[in-house]
Design a protein around this motif. Structure first.
Motif, PDB file in Angstrom:
ATOM      1  N   ALA B   6       0.776  -1.204  -0.041  1.00 33.03           N
ATOM      2  CA  ALA B   6       0.056   0.031  -0.203  1.00 33.03           C
ATOM      3  C   ALA B   6       0.758   1.248  -0.094  1.00 33.03           C
ATOM      4  CB  ALA B   6      -0.906  -0.189   1.180  1.00 33.03           C
ATOM      5  N   SER B   7       0.425   2.295  -0.662  1.00 32.16           N
ATOM      6  CA  SER B   7       1.260   3.413  -0.588  1.00 32.16           C
ATOM      7  C   SER B   7       0.315   4.605  -0.993  1.00 32.16           C
ATOM      8  CB  SER B   7       2.123   3.385  -1.713  1.00 32.16           C
ATOM      9  OG  SER B   7       2.814   4.651  -1.823  1.00 32.16           O
ATOM     10  N   ARG B   8       0.693   5.773  -0.484  1.00 35.00           N
ATOM     11  CA  ARG B   8      -0.320   6.845  -0.875  1.00 35.00           C
ATOM     12  C   ARG B   8      -0.111   7.611  -2.128  1.00 35.00           C
ATOM     13  NH1 ARG B   8      -3.098  10.323   3.467  1.00 35.00           N
ATOM     14  NH2 ARG B   8      -4.378   8.621   3.896  1.00 35.00           N
ATOM     15  N   VAL B   9      -1.132   7.313  -3.026  1.00 39.82           N
ATOM     16  CA  VAL B   9      -0.785   7.744  -4.318  1.00 39.82           C
ATOM     17  C   VAL B   9      -1.450   9.368  -4.357  1.00 39.82           C
ATOM     18  CG1 VAL B   9      -1.676   7.873  -6.617  1.00 39.82           C
ATOM     19  CG2 VAL B   9      -1.026   5.782  -5.534  1.00 39.82           C
ATOM     20  N   SER B  10      -2.368   9.556  -3.610  1.00 39.16           N
ATOM     21  CA  SER B  10      -3.011  10.746  -3.472  1.00 39.16           C
ATOM     22  C   SER B  10      -4.031  10.829  -2.195  1.00 39.16           C
ATOM     23  CB  SER B  10      -3.908  11.236  -4.673  1.00 39.16           C
ATOM     24  OG  SER B  10      -5.314  11.247  -4.385  1.00 39.16           O
ATOM     25  N   ARG B  11      -4.329  11.968  -1.854  1.00 40.03           N
ATOM     26  CA  ARG B  11      -5.385  12.006  -0.453  1.00 40.03           C
ATOM     27  C   ARG B  11      -6.266  11.255  -0.808  1.00 40.03           C
ATOM     28  NH1 ARG B  11      -5.120  17.344   2.639  1.00 40.03           N
ATOM     29  NH2 ARG B  11      -5.376  16.461   4.528  1.00 40.03           N
ATOM     30  N   THR B  12      -7.302  11.362  -1.912  1.00 38.19           N
ATOM     31  CA  THR B  12      -8.472  10.361  -1.842  1.00 38.19           C
ATOM     32  C   THR B  12      -8.559   9.893  -3.459  1.00 38.19           C
ATOM     33  OG1 THR B  12      -9.313  12.641  -1.854  1.00 38.19           O
ATOM     34  CG2 THR B  12     -10.505  11.034  -0.620  1.00 38.19           C
ATOM     35  N   ILE B  13      -8.945   8.753  -3.391  1.00 34.14           N
ATOM     36  CA  ILE B  13      -9.138   7.942  -4.701  1.00 34.14           C
ATOM     37  C   ILE B  13     -10.510   7.524  -4.906  1.00 34.14           C
ATOM     38  CG2 ILE B  13      -8.477   5.852  -6.112  1.00 34.14           C
ATOM     39  CD1 ILE B  13      -5.701   5.731  -4.772  1.00 34.14           C
ATOM     40  N   ILE B  14     -11.171   8.230  -5.740  1.00 37.12           N
ATOM     41  CA  ILE B  14     -12.697   7.896  -5.996  1.00 37.12           C
ATOM     42  C   ILE B  14     -12.764   6.721  -6.643  1.00 37.12           C
ATOM     43  CG2 ILE B  14     -14.827   9.110  -6.812  1.00 37.12           C
ATOM     44  CD1 ILE B  14     -13.435  11.712  -6.762  1.00 37.12           C
ATOM     45  N   ALA B  15     -11.928   6.378  -7.548  1.00 36.48           N
ATOM     46  CA  ALA B  15     -12.417   5.397  -8.559  1.00 36.48           C
ATOM     47  C   ALA B  15     -11.105   4.878  -9.295  1.00 36.48           C
ATOM     48  CB  ALA B  15     -13.328   5.622  -9.639  1.00 36.48           C
ATOM     49  N   HIS B  16     -11.182   3.640  -9.651  1.00 39.38           N
ATOM     50  CA  HIS B  16      -9.940   2.965 -10.204  1.00 39.38           C
ATOM     51  C   HIS B  16     -10.429   2.116 -11.370  1.00 39.38           C
ATOM     52  CE1 HIS B  16     -10.473  -0.249  -7.402  1.00 39.38           C
ATOM     53  NE2 HIS B  16      -9.693  -1.055  -8.081  1.00 39.38           N
ATOM     54  N   ALA B  17      -9.353   1.543 -12.343  1.00 42.75           N
ATOM     55  CA  ALA B  17      -9.785   0.516 -13.048  1.00 42.75           C
ATOM     56  C   ALA B  17      -8.422  -0.104 -13.532  1.00 42.75           C
ATOM     57  CB  ALA B  17     -10.489   0.774 -14.340  1.00 42.75           C
ATOM     58  N   TRP B  18      -8.417  -1.661 -13.719  1.00 40.90           N
ATOM     59  CA  TRP B  18      -7.063  -2.063 -14.169  1.00 40.90           C
ATOM     60  C   TRP B  18      -7.422  -2.472 -15.802  1.00 40.90           C
ATOM     61  CZ3 TRP B  18      -2.975  -2.835 -11.246  1.00 40.90           C
ATOM     62  CH2 TRP B  18      -3.232  -2.778  -9.898  1.00 40.90           C
TER      63      TRP B  18
END
Lengths: 169, 317
Positions: B6-18
């Motif tokens: 795990a790592s901080r990419v940004s403050r909040t992540i609303i959505a993601h897709a692979w």
């Protein structure tokens, strides 16, 4: 005195944890708007049933939840007139500086002394458990502050009265 | 069981897709852009390279989905727009989607085959979009009726012609979504029977709270959804064409979360018998099915997967 209030605060924490399960929810009524639904209440299906936690007839906490915001209204213990005045002044002082607290509401809801408005933006920005802790801690601090101020008002009154009446001795 | 990395990419992540090979991930944060990172197995998450920025929306990008076969990304946003992005010459080009929405779009999902996608919105409607070759844009057919409130999420049945939608009016509904010219006629008749109309609501299920998400099992024989009253509800036995089971549904099986747990926001079927769901408790929960007499299945809460992080409320991907 603090220990006897523990169950009250524990219940508040539980209710707050559930009420703060909020999400980002754009407005259904107006396009491109994103408003705290609890303040506007224009869609009844988005508002949860309010939860009222009472310690006694003088101390209450009303937690109103909705899909993207929660409002927490607190009525602080005011046993006598002096406490009433102190409470009113203290709450007004805090509410006027609501920007600094972020989650504080500038005007308390009718029937309560102070109100908090927590929106999804606050919960995304800050850790939710810390927001809950902040609110409960705030309440404990208010009670303590008002007690201390009452004592200091009484002692100052005594000092001033003694000094003034000395001249008549 | 602990999180793998795990790592901080940004403050909040609303959505993601692979993407299909899981070598790239598209992330939407509170800014109005979508970032595509290269998710290499060797490097730690904090060293993932930022490959592209997809910049077109004016407000939060509420949902991102990546079609595995066609390699197209669909994004939808609170500014009532959606775009389909296609990769050419190592850059992503947006393609207009005619959504005809007048409120925010909340969730976008490609159909299993990848020729259509569904977008839910605050306008109490769902758009089924397909590609129109002549003008090279994506047009939509709206499912306007039936929903009384914002449609929170959508999930496609493996048959490519059915969706389940969850709504904040406490109901979960299944609709037909066959589009003439896009879906194969024989398979449409096989799944929906003859004379099925587009956008027909096959059934609705009422629950005791907002329904956050719904999912179909990989074979399409079970449907599950999570509600705000801290339960997960299952319907099994959806065998064969939809018009046969839509009329006689098995009773809904409700599984309550352990005492003190908070509602679940998103879920995934790992197999026909195992469901993982996560929500405001910041840890994933596992649910398992066990077969009792004959074919009757019962679902139960199995485990909570390891310590929660310090993050705020959990959210769907």
């Amino acid at each position: 005195m603090a220990t006897s209030k523990q169950p009250y605060y524990d219940q508040m924490r539980k209710a707050l944890n559930l009420a703060l399960c909020i999400q980002n929810f754009p407005c259904q009524m107006v396009e491109r708007h994103n408003k705290p639904e609890i303040e506007f209440k224009d869609s009844p299906e988005l508002i949860l049933n309010p939860v009222l936690i009472t310690r006694n007839e003088n101390e209450r906490c009303l937690i109103e939840g909705s899909i993207n915001s929660a409002r927490i209204n607190i009525r602080v213990k005011q046993a006598d007139e002096l406490e009433e005045i102190l409470c009113r002044q203290f709450m007004r002082f805090l509410a006027q500086r609501a920007e600094a607290f972020q989650v504080l509401r500038r005007v308390p809801v009718e029937g309560y002394d102070i109100s908090f408005l927590v929106t999804h933006a606050h919960v995304e920005d800050m850790i939710k458990s810390k927001v809950v802790e902040f609110i409960v801690q705030f309440m404990e601090d208010i009670d303590r502050e008002i007690n201390e101020q009452k004592l200091s008002v009484s002692s100052r009154g005594r000092v001033v009265a003694t000094d003034y009446l000395k001249q008549f001795l | 069981m602990a999180a793998i990395s795990a790592s901080r990419v940004s403050r909040t992540i609303i959505a993601h897709a692979w993407n299909k090979s899981c070598t790239q991930v598209a992330i939407s944060t509170n800014e109005n852009e979508v970032y595509i990172y290269e998710a290499s197995q060797d490097a730690h998450v904090s060293n993932w390279k930022l490959l592209h920025k997809l910049r077109e929306h004016d407000q939060h990008v509420s949902s991102v989905d990546w079609a595995p076969e066609s390699n197209l990304i669909v994004t939808c946003s609170h500014d009532r727009n959606a775009y389909v992005w296609s990769e050419c010459n190592d850059a992503w080009q947006p393609n207009l989607v005619i959504l005809r929405l007048n409120r925010a779009a909340l969730m976008a999902r490609w159909s299993p085959v990848g020729n259509k996608f569904a977008i839910t919105s605050s306008a109490k409607s769902v758009c089924i979009c397909y590609h129109e070759g002549e003008n090279n844009w994506w047009v939509s057919k709206l499912i306007k009726r039936k929903h009384d409130s914002t449609v929170l999420s959508v999930s496609w049945h493996p048959s490519n012609v059915l969706i389940v939608t969850t709504c904040s009016d406490f109901k979960c509904r299944v609709f037909t979504t066959q589009v003439k010219g896009v879906d194969d006629e024989t398979s449409v008749v096989a799944w929906l029977g003859a004379n099925a109309k587009f956008g027909e609501c096959l059934f609705e299920i009422f629950a005791d709270g907002w329904i956050h998400t719904a999912a179909w099992s990989p074979s399409g024989t079970s449907l599950a959804f999570t509600t705000h009253d801290c339960t997960v509800q299952f319907i099994d036995g959806l065998h064969g064409p939809a018009n046969t089971w839509a009329a006689n549904l098995e009773p809904v099986k409700s599984v309550a979360l352990p005492e003190g747990r908070l509602p679940l926001r998103d879920m995934l079927f790992l197999s026909d018998k195992m469901v993982v769901a996560a929500g405001y408790d910041c840890t994933p929960f596992l649910f398992e099915a066990s077969t009792l007499k004959d074919t009757f299945r019962s679902w139960s809460f199995k485990a909570e997967l390891g310590g929660g992080g310090g993050g705020g409320g959990g959210g769907g991907g």
